[in-house]
Design a protein around this motif. Sequence first.
Motif, PDB file in Angstrom:
ATOM      1  N   CYS A   8      -1.802 -34.122  14.384  1.00 26.62           N
ATOM      2  CA  CYS A   8      -2.071 -32.888  15.116  1.00 26.62           C
ATOM      3  C   CYS A   8      -2.097 -33.208  16.603  1.00 26.62           C
ATOM      4  O   CYS A   8      -2.855 -34.070  17.052  1.00 26.62           O
ATOM      5  CB  CYS A   8      -3.411 -32.286  14.681  1.00 26.62           C
ATOM      6  SG  CYS A   8      -3.753 -30.709  15.511  1.00 26.62           S
ATOM      7  N   TRP A  10      -2.529 -31.624  20.418  1.00 23.26           N
ATOM      8  CA  TRP A  10      -3.165 -30.519  21.130  1.00 23.26           C
ATOM      9  C   TRP A  10      -2.343 -30.187  22.378  1.00 23.26           C
ATOM     10  O   TRP A  10      -2.026 -31.065  23.174  1.00 23.26           O
ATOM     11  CB  TRP A  10      -4.568 -30.959  21.524  1.00 23.26           C
ATOM     12  CG  TRP A  10      -5.453 -29.931  22.124  1.00 23.26           C
ATOM     13  CD1 TRP A  10      -5.314 -29.356  23.363  1.00 23.26           C
ATOM     14  CD2 TRP A  10      -6.638 -29.370  21.557  1.00 23.26           C
ATOM     15  NE1 TRP A  10      -6.332 -28.477  23.594  1.00 23.26           N
ATOM     16  CE2 TRP A  10      -7.170 -28.472  22.495  1.00 23.26           C
ATOM     17  CE3 TRP A  10      -7.305 -29.550  20.349  1.00 23.26           C
ATOM     18  CZ2 TRP A  10      -8.331 -27.751  22.267  1.00 23.26           C
ATOM     19  CZ3 TRP A  10      -8.463 -28.835  20.126  1.00 23.26           C
ATOM     20  CH2 TRP A  10      -8.956 -27.942  21.077  1.00 23.26           C
ATOM     21  N   THR A  51      -0.371 -22.359  16.012  1.00 26.16           N
ATOM     22  CA  THR A  51       0.105 -23.679  15.597  1.00 26.16           C
ATOM     23  C   THR A  51       1.600 -23.637  15.300  1.00 26.16           C
ATOM     24  O   THR A  51       2.160 -22.589  14.985  1.00 26.16           O
ATOM     25  CB  THR A  51      -0.634 -24.190  14.334  1.00 26.16           C
ATOM     26  OG1 THR A  51      -0.397 -23.296  13.251  1.00 26.16           O
ATOM     27  CG2 THR A  51      -2.125 -24.341  14.583  1.00 26.16           C
ATOM     28  N   GLU A  53       4.385 -26.081  13.081  1.00 25.32           N
ATOM     29  CA  GLU A  53       4.701 -27.229  12.245  1.00 25.32           C
ATOM     30  C   GLU A  53       6.055 -27.777  12.701  1.00 25.32           C
ATOM     31  O   GLU A  53       7.021 -27.024  12.840  1.00 25.32           O
ATOM     32  CB  GLU A  53       4.765 -26.818  10.778  1.00 25.32           C
ATOM     33  CG  GLU A  53       3.445 -26.329  10.228  1.00 25.32           C
ATOM     34  CD  GLU A  53       3.543 -25.805   8.808  1.00 25.32           C
ATOM     35  OE1 GLU A  53       4.452 -26.244   8.059  1.00 25.32           O
ATOM     36  OE2 GLU A  53       2.710 -24.953   8.453  1.00 25.32           O
ATOM     37  N   LEU A  62       1.755 -31.269  13.748  1.00 26.69           N
ATOM     38  CA  LEU A  62       1.295 -29.900  13.948  1.00 26.69           C
ATOM     39  C   LEU A  62       0.910 -29.769  15.408  1.00 26.69           C
ATOM     40  O   LEU A  62       0.079 -30.538  15.906  1.00 26.69           O
ATOM     41  CB  LEU A  62       0.075 -29.598  13.061  1.00 26.69           C
ATOM     42  CG  LEU A  62      -0.468 -28.185  13.190  1.00 26.69           C
ATOM     43  CD1 LEU A  62       0.433 -27.201  12.446  1.00 26.69           C
ATOM     44  CD2 LEU A  62      -1.887 -28.107  12.657  1.00 26.69           C
ATOM     45  N   LEU A  64      -0.987 -27.694  18.125  1.00 30.01           N
ATOM     46  CA  LEU A  64      -2.082 -26.726  18.214  1.00 30.01           C
ATOM     47  C   LEU A  64      -2.225 -26.263  19.653  1.00 30.01           C
ATOM     48  O   LEU A  64      -2.425 -27.082  20.552  1.00 30.01           O
ATOM     49  CB  LEU A  64      -3.392 -27.367  17.745  1.00 30.01           C
ATOM     50  CG  LEU A  64      -4.671 -26.578  18.011  1.00 30.01           C
ATOM     51  CD1 LEU A  64      -4.692 -25.295  17.190  1.00 30.01           C
ATOM     52  CD2 LEU A  64      -5.883 -27.443  17.716  1.00 30.01           C
TER      53      LEU A  64
END
Length: 159
Positions: A8, A10, A51, A53, A62, A64
């Motif tokens: 993930c 950011w 989000t 993918e 991912l 975010l």
Amino acid sequence: MPSKNTICLWYDRDALEAAQFYAKTFPDSTVGAVHRAPGDFPSGKEGDVLTVEFTVMGIPCLGLNGGPAFRHDEAFSFQVATDDQAETDRLWNAIVGNGGQASACGWCKDKWGLSWQITPRALTAAITDPDRAAAKRAFDAMMEMGKIDIATIEAARRG
């Protein structure tokens, strides 16, 4: 369904733009599902991209859009093994030329602050050479570089 283990990353508000850039730039990279916020959130409004993918060189990620609270740093990077100078130049120039920043020893940052190591396989072979003197010469040459120059590394390795 997301992978069992996904990286993930950011972003402030640019997860989709970043994912599209990675998909365009790196082989085996794609943008998958884009999920929009079902309601307002601290860094956005209902309907904004929340989000994304995506896959970078086969690695599920991912993105975010979490806002400006957290920034990328060098503690996390993608290391890309390149096969020749043309591939090294193409990837380095794509990242740095798209608002990124050059750094030392094959490192650079994209415009979102994510760190990348563009590492020719020839460099890895040179600095792990069983001839420790050859490895040190190659290592010392690398320490003077931004983008890695394979011919210079190989010349240093040979002595």
